[in-house]
Design an enzyme around this catalytic site. Structure first.
Site, PDB file in Angstrom:
ATOM      1  N   GLY A   1     -10.963   8.742  12.798  1.00 35.75           N
ATOM      2  CA  GLY A   1     -12.059   8.281  13.291  1.00 35.75           C
ATOM      3  C   GLY A   1     -11.991   7.048  14.481  1.00 35.75           C
TER       4      GLY A   1
ATOM      5  N   ASN B   1       0.925  -1.132   0.014  1.00 38.52           N
ATOM      6  CA  ASN B   1       0.149   0.023  -0.010  1.00 38.52           C
ATOM      7  C   ASN B   1       0.806   1.389   0.076  1.00 38.52           C
ATOM      8  OD1 ASN B   1      -1.825   1.890   0.521  1.00 38.52           O
ATOM      9  ND2 ASN B   1      -2.881   0.845   2.174  1.00 38.52           N
TER      10      ASN B   1
ATOM     11  N   HIS C   1     -11.635   5.518  -1.173  1.00 35.94           N
ATOM     12  CA  HIS C   1     -11.346   4.712   0.308  1.00 35.94           C
ATOM     13  C   HIS C   1     -12.407   3.445  -0.155  1.00 35.94           C
ATOM     14  CE1 HIS C   1     -10.551   9.070   2.052  1.00 35.94           C
ATOM     15  NE2 HIS C   1      -9.507   8.213   1.816  1.00 35.94           N
TER      16      HIS C   1
ATOM     17  N   ARG D   1      -6.509  18.967   1.893  1.00 37.27           N
ATOM     18  CA  ARG D   1      -7.130  19.046   0.724  1.00 37.27           C
ATOM     19  C   ARG D   1      -8.475  19.741   1.436  1.00 37.27           C
ATOM     20  NH1 ARG D   1      -7.299  13.010  -1.049  1.00 37.27           N
ATOM     21  NH2 ARG D   1      -5.928  12.666   0.621  1.00 37.27           N
TER      22      ARG D   1
ATOM     23  N   MET E   1      -4.649  16.152  13.267  1.00 34.97           N
ATOM     24  CA  MET E   1      -5.816  16.330  14.114  1.00 34.97           C
ATOM     25  C   MET E   1      -5.272  16.296  15.440  1.00 34.97           C
ATOM     26  SD  MET E   1      -8.708  17.065  14.707  1.00 34.97           S
ATOM     27  CE  MET E   1      -9.585  16.775  12.968  1.00 34.97           C
TER      28      MET E   1
ATOM     29  N   GLU F   1      -7.082  -2.152   5.073  1.00 29.54           N
ATOM     30  CA  GLU F   1      -7.367  -2.464   3.710  1.00 29.54           C
ATOM     31  C   GLU F   1      -6.261  -3.451   3.240  1.00 29.54           C
ATOM     32  OE1 GLU F   1      -7.760   2.451   2.710  1.00 29.54           O
ATOM     33  OE2 GLU F   1      -5.865   1.580   3.139  1.00 29.54           O
TER      34      GLU F   1
ATOM     35  N   ARG G   1      -2.770  -1.656  -3.539  1.00 29.99           N
ATOM     36  CA  ARG G   1      -3.719  -0.797  -3.501  1.00 29.99           C
ATOM     37  C   ARG G   1      -3.489   0.325  -4.417  1.00 29.99           C
ATOM     38  NH1 ARG G   1      -4.152   4.668   0.324  1.00 29.99           N
ATOM     39  NH2 ARG G   1      -6.396   5.200  -0.377  1.00 29.99           N
TER      40      ARG G   1
END
Length: 402
Positions: free
Chosen positions: A335, A8, A185, A246, A289, A384, A97
């Site tokens: 999250g 990935n 995603h 973004r 964050m 993933e 990926r």
């Protein structure tokens, strides 16, 4: 032993995972994959590059591959490490990926030069991702040309959305040329979808679910009966929520104004929208964050407020697409770990019947909704690489039966 290597690759990182197959690879759909080792090369292209191992099983050395300054060196270091562990010859396939599959690829696909060329042509639609997804594919193709390489696409999960969800209100002929919403995603959403029945007690297959994939890149997806019905991301991975750097959705007229009236070039606008906006642009401090939540500066707090506000607005929009809402799932870095973000979003969604259990939320437990909440709220770590490995095994098994 038969192993599957998963890569990935991002702009400054390369995650890798090695999975073994539980049972013979020709034993059909009952076969499963188990992670032997996971790791990551980070800081690629910078002067702070490093490599770390996040998991390893007994029998595999805890010594990690050597660190590398760039993607070529990282792949070379990984191959040397696998060879020294006597694992390289046991790899039956490498799964990658790939962010954008365009109109051509709606499922995991074995790659050849022609297909790689088609994927390379999609680079303008995902400039921050596509080149780095394809780099390891090309490197491995040169070094190990007989190795089976399989691409798994972030856009594939959304390929069967209703036409009205995929259309822009542009002349219809443009849709046929590929100007449509693709969504991203998808590998993360696919993994969550597969996990829901094992985590939510008495899960209803037809439940209306909004999954919030909140990381440096962020999006939401409306899912019912295992199918994506709508997503916040569209033609590129720029649309939708504000992200780390973004901007998310923006009035197209503003972009035209920046070019026509402010004299900005398309390259300058691209840099502004992709790399200088989002949480970084709003706060003037950081795209991370964690740094914003730990800051007492008003701009940092306002950036978080705006972020949560946009998430809640989009949850309302996706609830309309679903015709109601039964569950919200938070996943990915923000999250899964940022309890204050989940708390703010839930508070803004009380009109939908969302209520949190404060203690469960602070502890990032699996179920964080209160007993009085009409909507289940969940925290489910995404994986993933696991989805890619499972899809690669399925493809390999199908090839053996043909």
């Amino acid at each position: 032993m038969a192993n599957i290597l998963v890569i990935n690759s991002g702009s400054s990182s390369l995650k890798f995972a090695l999975f073994d197959t539980a049972g013979p690879v020709d034993s059909g759909p009952s076969s499963s994959v188990n992670a032997l080792v996971k790791g990551q090369f980070s800081g690629l292209g910078t002067d702070r590059y490093d490599v770390s191992m996040t998991r390893h099983k007994p029998g595999i050395s805890a010594v990690s591959p050597g660190s590398a300054p760039g993607h070529h060196a990282a792949v070379a270091s990984l191959l040397i490490w696998l060879e020294r562990q006597e694992l390289l010859d046991e790899i039956i396939a490498v799964g990658h990926r790939v962010v954008h599959g365009g109109q051509h690829f709606h499922q995991a696909t074995q790659l050849d030069e022609q297909k790689v060329a088609l994927l390379e042509a999609l680079t303008p639609l995902a400039p921050l991702h596509q080149p780095y997804s394809l780099a390891p594919i090309k490197i491995l193709g040169e070094r190990l040309p007989d190795l089976v390489q399989i691409a798994c696409f972030d856009t594939a999960f959304h390929a069967h959305q209703p036409l009205e969800a995929k259309q822009f209100a542009l002349p219809y002929a443009m849709f046929d040329r590929g100007f449509q919403r693709y969504g991203f995603h998808g590998l993360s959403y696919d993994y969550i979808t597969r996990r829901l029945p094992t985590i939510i007690p008495d899960f209803n297959h037809d439940a209306r679910v909004v999954v919030a994939h909140l990381g440096n890149g962020a999006s939401l997806c409306a899912i019912q009966a295992g199918t994506s019905l709508a997503s916040t991301m569209g033609f590129t991975a720029l649309e939708g929520l504000p992200m780390g750097t973004r901007c998310g959705s923006i009035d197209a007229g503003l972009v035209l104004h920046l070019i026509a009236r402010e004299g900005m070039t398309t390259d300058e606008v691209t840099t502004l929208l992709y790399k200088e906006s989002g949480l970084l642009g709003l706060s003037g401090i950081s795209s991370d964050m964690r740094a914003l939540l730990n800051s007492d500066r008003p701009r940092a707090q306002q950036a978080v407020t705006h972020y949560c506000y946009r998430i809640a607005r989009e949850i309302g929009s996706l609830s309309a697409a679903l015709g109601g809402l039964d569950h919200i799932v938070f996943t990915a870095g923000v999250g899964e770990h940022a309890a204050p973000v989940r708390e703010q979003v839930a508070a803004l969604c009380q009109w939908l019947g969302v209520n949190l259990d404060g203690e469960a939320n602070q502890a990032s437990q699996s179920c964080i909704s209160s007993t009085t909440s009409r909507v289940g709220v969940w925290v489910i770590p995404t994986d993933e690489e696991q989805v890619i490995a499972e899809d690669c095994l399925t493809m390999y098994q199908k090839a053996l039966t043909q």
